[in-house]
Design an enzyme around this catalytic site. Structure first.
Site, PDB file in Angstrom:
ATOM      1  N   ASP A 163      63.879  28.494  93.370  1.00 38.56           N
ATOM      2  CA  ASP A 163      64.405  27.130  93.258  1.00 38.56           C
ATOM      3  C   ASP A 163      65.118  26.946  91.911  1.00 38.56           C
ATOM      4  OD1 ASP A 163      64.883  24.494  93.964  1.00 38.56           O
ATOM      5  OD2 ASP A 163      62.837  24.119  94.625  1.00 38.56           O
ATOM      6  N   ASP A 224      68.117  18.888 100.565  1.00 37.62           N
ATOM      7  CA  ASP A 224      66.955  19.262 101.385  1.00 37.62           C
ATOM      8  C   ASP A 224      67.029  18.604 102.762  1.00 37.62           C
ATOM      9  OD1 ASP A 224      66.145  20.378  99.026  1.00 37.62           O
ATOM     10  OD2 ASP A 224      64.306  19.200  98.840  1.00 37.62           O
TER      11      ASP A 224
HETATM   12  C1  GLA Z   1      63.394  21.551  96.137  1.00 40.78           C
HETATM   13  C2  GLA Z   1      63.874  22.505  97.225  1.00 40.78           C
HETATM   14  C3  GLA Z   1      63.018  22.324  98.467  1.00 40.78           C
HETATM   15  C4  GLA Z   1      61.553  22.584  98.143  1.00 40.78           C
HETATM   16  C5  GLA Z   1      61.108  21.686  97.000  1.00 40.78           C
HETATM   17  C6  GLA Z   1      59.737  22.045  96.482  1.00 40.78           C
HETATM   18  O1  GLA Z   1      63.622  20.217  96.473  1.00 40.78           O
HETATM   19  O2  GLA Z   1      65.231  22.279  97.514  1.00 40.78           O
HETATM   20  O3  GLA Z   1      63.454  23.210  99.491  1.00 40.78           O
HETATM   21  O4  GLA Z   1      61.401  23.931  97.801  1.00 40.78           O
HETATM   22  O5  GLA Z   1      62.019  21.754  95.897  1.00 40.78           O
HETATM   23  O6  GLA Z   1      59.335  21.278  95.411  1.00 40.78           O
END
Ligand code: GLA
Length: 440
Positions: A163, A224
């Site tokens: 990430d 997301d």
């Molecule tokens: C970010 C990523 C997600 C997930 C969250 C976890 O938002 O884009 O896919 O992994 O972090 O905290």
């Protein structure tokens, strides 16, 4: 070596650097889009194992998911990776500076979990972050790339989702992602590398997709996914708006990642679930489900395990599809497949009314040449149906529910192609035909 020979070598090297095609990350992994399960969208950062032991982020969750994957046909369908997302580690590194799993929720540790997956013929994915902390605030890998890669390799991990939260300066993103790629490579273990580099870089500049493709096996570009139609269409619209930039870089070894499949959860209707599956397959996206496989309705299970859809996803040609038309509330997307075949999706983007009919004449598709003279048409969604052999100019009607998708596979049938004058004549009649005007 003589000076002239040296300069000849320099010229050859210089020229070949110029003409050699750019290669994706060459770790032998993700030659077709990754398939598996990832906890985030469905289980998020639920760490309350006292009140919610069935759904909290703990070794039990992944072991149960793995058991179901073997028992209920997921593994057989091709889903292989069981992936941990955020919130697995302990808040502190160990005395040797290594990440460690939360001892209460992962009493056996990650190595035991990896062994468990391997004993079932599955693979284990883990999550870390390029910055000082993960997005949920757990320890990040900045300053620890080598030791973290080594730890993951020693545990027997098979995939790393990396990430991009909490990077002190966005300009460090590129070197962070590249250094972790090298660190993983140096471990000698095959670890699939899933990045979020472009998603974080887009906030500041257009990412360098050539560098990304040489560093990662797949990469998140956009926000997301949530369990909603709005989220799925947001991802599709972003992808279509950027397709000239991102589609050409996808191929065996490196894929654009539009995020998880949320099929089998709460927010998508049956038609919307079909649209997500059809379009993820057209986009040659990793198929990482985030749902509860222990309790999933049979319709969603059938859709996710549909072998016709999975074979499009895993097509060896490895080309990502793109949107080719947007007309009258419909969108047409196409993905070239091996053997000169073509996958074709028609989405009804209208959110009012009933099923609408889309007039389809193969001659009017941008890739009409795949079907010159005749081709076999098979409908995969909304239900499987052999539609028979059609000429370039036959008129097919495809019925699509609001927010649903019709997915067809068009395969060439050998024959003598149309001559130019013949084709010209047919195009002339088509143009005069009002029912076909939608695509002209
Ligand atoms: C970010 C990523 C997600 C997930 C969250 C976890 O938002 O884009 O896919 O992994 O972090 O905290």
């Amino acid at each position: 070596m003589s000076g002239s020979m040296l300069s000849a070598i320099h010229v050859i090297l210089g020229v070949s650097a110029f003409i050699l095609p750019v290669r994706p990350l060459d770790n032998g992994l993700a030659l077709t889009p990754t398939m598996g399960w990832l906890h985030w969208e469905r289980f998020m950062c639920n760490i309350d194992c006292d009140t919610d032991p069935h759904n909290c982020i703990s070794e039990k969750l992944y072991m149960e998911m793995a058991d179901v994957m073997v028992k209920d046909g997921w593994k057989e369908a091709g889903y292989e990776y069981v992936c941990i997302d955020d919130c697995w580690p302990s808040m502190a590194r160990d005395s040797q500076g290594r990440l460690q799993a939360d001892p209460k929720r992962f009493p056996g540790g990650i190595k035991k979990l990896a062994d468990y997956m391997h004993s079932k013929g599955l693979k284990l994915g883990i999550y870390a972050d390029v910055g000082t902390n993960t997005c949920a605030g757990y320890p990040g890998s900045l300053g620890h790339y080598d030791i973290d890669a080594k730890t993951f390799a020693e545990w027997g991990v098979d995939l790393l989702k990396f990430d991009g939260c909490y990077m002190p300066k966005w300009t460090l993103l590129a070197e962070g992602y590249i250094n972790m790629s090298r660190a993983l490579n140096n471990t000698g273990r095959s670890i699939l590398y899933s990045c979020e580099w472009p998603l974080y870089e887009w906030q500041f500049q257009q990412p360098n997709y050539t560098a990304i493709q040489q560093t990662c096996n797949h990469w998140r570009n956009y926000a997301d996914v949530f369990d909603s139609w709005n989220s799925v269409t947001g991802i599709l619209d972003w992808t279509a708006d950027h397709q000239s930039l991102i589609v050409p870089v996808a191929g065996p070894g490196g894929w654009n990642d539009p995020d998880m499949l949320v099929i089998g959860n709460f927010g998508l209707s049956r038609d919307q679930q079909q649209t997500q599956m059809a379009l993820w397959v057209i986009m040659a996206a990793p198929l990482l489900m985030s749902n509860d496989l222990r309790d999933i309705d049979p319709t969603s299970q059938d859709l996710l395990q549909n072998r016709h859809l999975i074979s499009i996803s895993q097509d060896p040609l490895g080309k990502q599809g793109n949107r080719t038309a947007k007309v009258n509330g419909f969108e047409v997307w196409q993905r070239p497949l091996s053997g000169g075949r073509l996958a074709l999706a028609v989405i009804n983007r209208q959110e009012i009314g009933g099923p609408r009919s889309f007039p389809l004449t193969l001659a009017l598709l941008p890739s009409w040449r795949c079907c010159n003279l005749q081709c076999n048409v098979t409908q995969i969604l909304p239900q499987y149906q052999e539609m028979g052999v059609h000429s370039l100019f036959s008129k097919l009607q495809v019925l699509v529910n609001p927010t649903g998708t019709a997915l067809l596979v068009v395969s060439p049938v050998k024959g003598k192609p149309y001559t130019r004058p013949q084709a010209k004549k047919w195009f002339y009649y088509l143009k005069k035909d009002k029912s076909q005007s939608i695509l002209l």
